[in-house]
Write a protein that holds these residues in place. Structure first.
Motif, short mmCIF file in Angstrom:
data_model
loop_
_atom_site.label_atom_id
_atom_site.label_comp_id
_atom_site.label_asym_id
_atom_site.label_seq_id
_atom_site.Cartn_x
_atom_site.Cartn_y
_atom_site.Cartn_z
N THR A 150 15.81 55.22 44.02
CA THR A 150 14.67 56.10 43.79
C THR A 150 13.84 56.40 45.03
O THR A 150 13.10 57.37 45.03
N THR A 151 13.95 55.62 46.09
CA THR A 151 13.18 55.88 47.32
C THR A 151 14.09 56.27 48.48
O THR A 151 14.02 57.38 48.96
N ASN A 153 18.26 56.12 49.66
CA ASN A 153 19.61 55.84 49.15
C ASN A 153 20.32 54.77 49.95
O ASN A 153 20.22 54.74 51.18
N GLY A 176 14.11 51.07 46.45
CA GLY A 176 13.86 51.65 45.14
C GLY A 176 14.93 51.23 44.15
O GLY A 176 15.87 50.51 44.49
N GLN A 177 14.79 51.66 42.93
CA GLN A 177 15.67 51.26 41.84
C GLN A 177 17.06 51.88 42.02
O GLN A 177 17.19 53.07 42.25
N GLN A 225 20.65 53.41 41.06
CA GLN A 225 21.18 54.30 40.04
C GLN A 225 22.61 54.66 40.42
O GLN A 225 22.92 54.82 41.59
N ASN A 247 17.42 46.37 42.75
CA ASN A 247 17.24 47.09 44.01
C ASN A 247 17.73 46.20 45.14
O ASN A 247 18.45 45.24 44.89
#
Length: 159
Positions: free
Chosen positions: A34-35, A37, A73-74, A76, A137
């Motif tokens: 999320t922040t 990659n 970040g999270q 994904q 993360n």
């Protein structure tokens, strides 16, 4: 070809049969955060899916390499097809995840696909320090490093 399932009156073609056969099919999975990659570098990132009935079963495997970077970040991972919308925005398709910290132990977890989403996110019921439920993360469920492993598996209804 987008997933449409087998409908009454559908013509059976080789492509359609392959699409609904339940055979594991590789797909180009994207690993994002999320922040910032992460980048797989010389590690291994693989995604496979199988369509069975009205479900898409997805497996994602990551083997960290010496040049893997972990972003921020999270985490994904992209799905081969977007998920169907559920009856409430806080409902999720739920699966399993595991993480192997080669220096310590295996960590069990879950993964979730939000209603209508195109990504799956690994989560822990607790962190390595006993914290509350949180998405994985670069530092959760532990600080990732070379040769560590992450596995996800989830079944969901394609949109």
């Amino acid at each position: 070809m987008p997933y449409t399932g087998l409908q009454p009156g559908s013509r059976i073609t080789a492509a359609r049969l392959a699409q609904i056969s339940g055979i594991w099919t590789p797909y180009a999975v994207a690993w994002t955060a999320t922040t910032t990659n992460p980048a797989i570098g010389n590690g291994i990132l693989e995604g496979k899916y199988a369509l069975v009935g009205g479900l898409c079963v997805v497996r994602v495997n990551v083997a960290m390499g010496s040049s893997t970077t972990y972003g921020s970040g999270q985490y994904q991972f992209s799905l081969p097809f977007p998920a169907a919308a559920l009856g409430h925005p806080d409902f999720h398709w739920v699966g399993t995840s595991t993480a192997l910290d080669r220096a310590a132990a295996w960590y069990p977890g879950q993964c979730r696909v939000a209603s209508g989403a195109s990504v799956v996110m690994p989560i822990s019921s607790t962190t390595a320090t006993g914290g509350t439920t949180t998405e994985w993360n670069s530092g959760r469920p532990f600080t990732w490093g070379n040769t560590d492993i992450l596995n996800l598996e989830v079944a969901y209804e394609p949109a």
